[in-house]
Design an enzyme around this catalytic site. Structure first.
Site: not given
Ligand code: AKB
Length: 318
Positions: A8, A34, A140, A170
């Site tokens: 990645g 990648d 997620y 980030i």
């Molecule tokens: C997201 O916003 O999904 C990412 C994270 C905070 O893991 N930047």
């Protein structure tokens, strides 16, 4: 770390981590990988096109380059994950399972980022502790908690040296993030430079933790170089550098661009994700166990971001 593979490598973190690691460990010792061809990453050192879901090619690459450390940075982020949760699970967990199995087979150390997204609405909101209730409400976050547990399991069961941090948003200026809830904290600087205004997808008063890229890269190196005897935790350490709201970052930008304006067009998905995440994390364990200590505040980050992005704008790069 002697022979490193970044899977990645074309993404927001990978594209900068590869330059730092090549400087520290030697160009030929850091292989970028990648799913897409990334011409830039092949200029200073080895680069391969690799789909992390293809276990056979993954193992072949690790074996061919005699890799001892893998950074698995493959992820579909929080907001985009909600559009197709099954795809997010398949990519995030598929890449992790293959990374764990390859690391086990070839005796590699493995870093896989976790996230503030591993927490949920029932987690304590302020200075969220290292060990506390998680129960995320996004796919997620579900992948991140599962990933932390699986990585700990591979360490306990098979002795794989797995390590990770829970990254906040980030902030960076090389490769744009894609599909995250915290992306606004990067986009705002580009729009401030270009248009002197920004339309923000989350409410003015929503706090989230953030970090400037140089601190995020140092965290990767410092944790992977840390003496394992000092690590009581492994997957994943809370880390943070700053916590702010859209209103606060806008005020900071106005110190440099007084006419800067912010408006709000709330994206319901991003808003509800942002509200389900902590306001700020407690990173004491990372400080104690491997010496984590961020350098960049919102003030220095804003100054640097506006300077670098201003130069890019002058050169017609966006
Ligand atoms: C997201 O916003 O999904 C990412 C994270 C905070 O893991 N930047």
């Amino acid at each position: 770390m002697k022979r490193i593979l970044i899977v990645g490598a074309g993404g927001q973190i990978g594209s900068e981590l590869i330059s730092l690691l090549r400087k520290l460990y030697g160009n030929s010792n850091v292989v970028g990988a990648d799913v897409r061809e990334c011409k830039d990453l092949g200029q200073d050192g080895p680069f391969v096109v690799l789909n992390a879901l293809d276990a056979q090619s993954y193992g072949y690459t690790v074996n061919k380059y005699r890799i001892d450390t893998i950074f698995n940075l493959v992820a579909l982020l929080s907001a985009v994950g909600e559009k197709d949760p099954q795809l997010a699970w398949n990519i995030n967990m598929g890449a992790l399972m293959n990374s764990l199995d390859v690391a086990r087979q070839y005796e590699c150390k493995l870093f896989t980022p976790s996230s503030i997204g591993a927490f949920g609405p029932q987690s304590p909101k302020d200075r969220t502790p290292q060990d506390t209730i998680m129960r995320p409400t996004t796919i997620y976050g579900v992948c991140k908690v599962t990933g932390e547990l699986l990585s700990d399991y591979y360490h306990l069961r098979y002795g794989v040296d797995t390590r990770s941090v829970r990254f906040p948003g980030i902030i960076s200026n090389v490769t744009m993030p894609g599909g995250g809830t915290t992306d606004y904290a990067v986009e705002i600087y580009y729009d401030a430079v270009k248009d002197k205004k920004f339309v923000c997808p989350v409410s003015p008063n929503v706090y989230m933790d953030m970090m400037y890229m140089p601190d995020a890269l140092n965290a990767c190196v410092q944790l992977m170089e840390a003496d394992p005897a000092r690590l009581k935790h492994r997957n994943g350490f809370n880390i943070t550098a700053m916590s702010f709201t859209p209103e606060i970052i806008a005020a900071e930008i106005r110190k440099h661009i007084p006419e800067f304006e912010i408006a709000y067009e709330i994206d319901p998905t991003k808003e509800s994700i942002a509200r389900s995440w902590p306001n700020s994390l407690d990173d004491t364990c990372a400080r104690e166990e491997w010496g984590w200590s961020p350098k960049w505040t919102l003030t220095d980050t804003t100054e640097d971001m506006l300077y670098v992005i201003g130069k890019k704008y002058e050169q017609g790069l966006f």
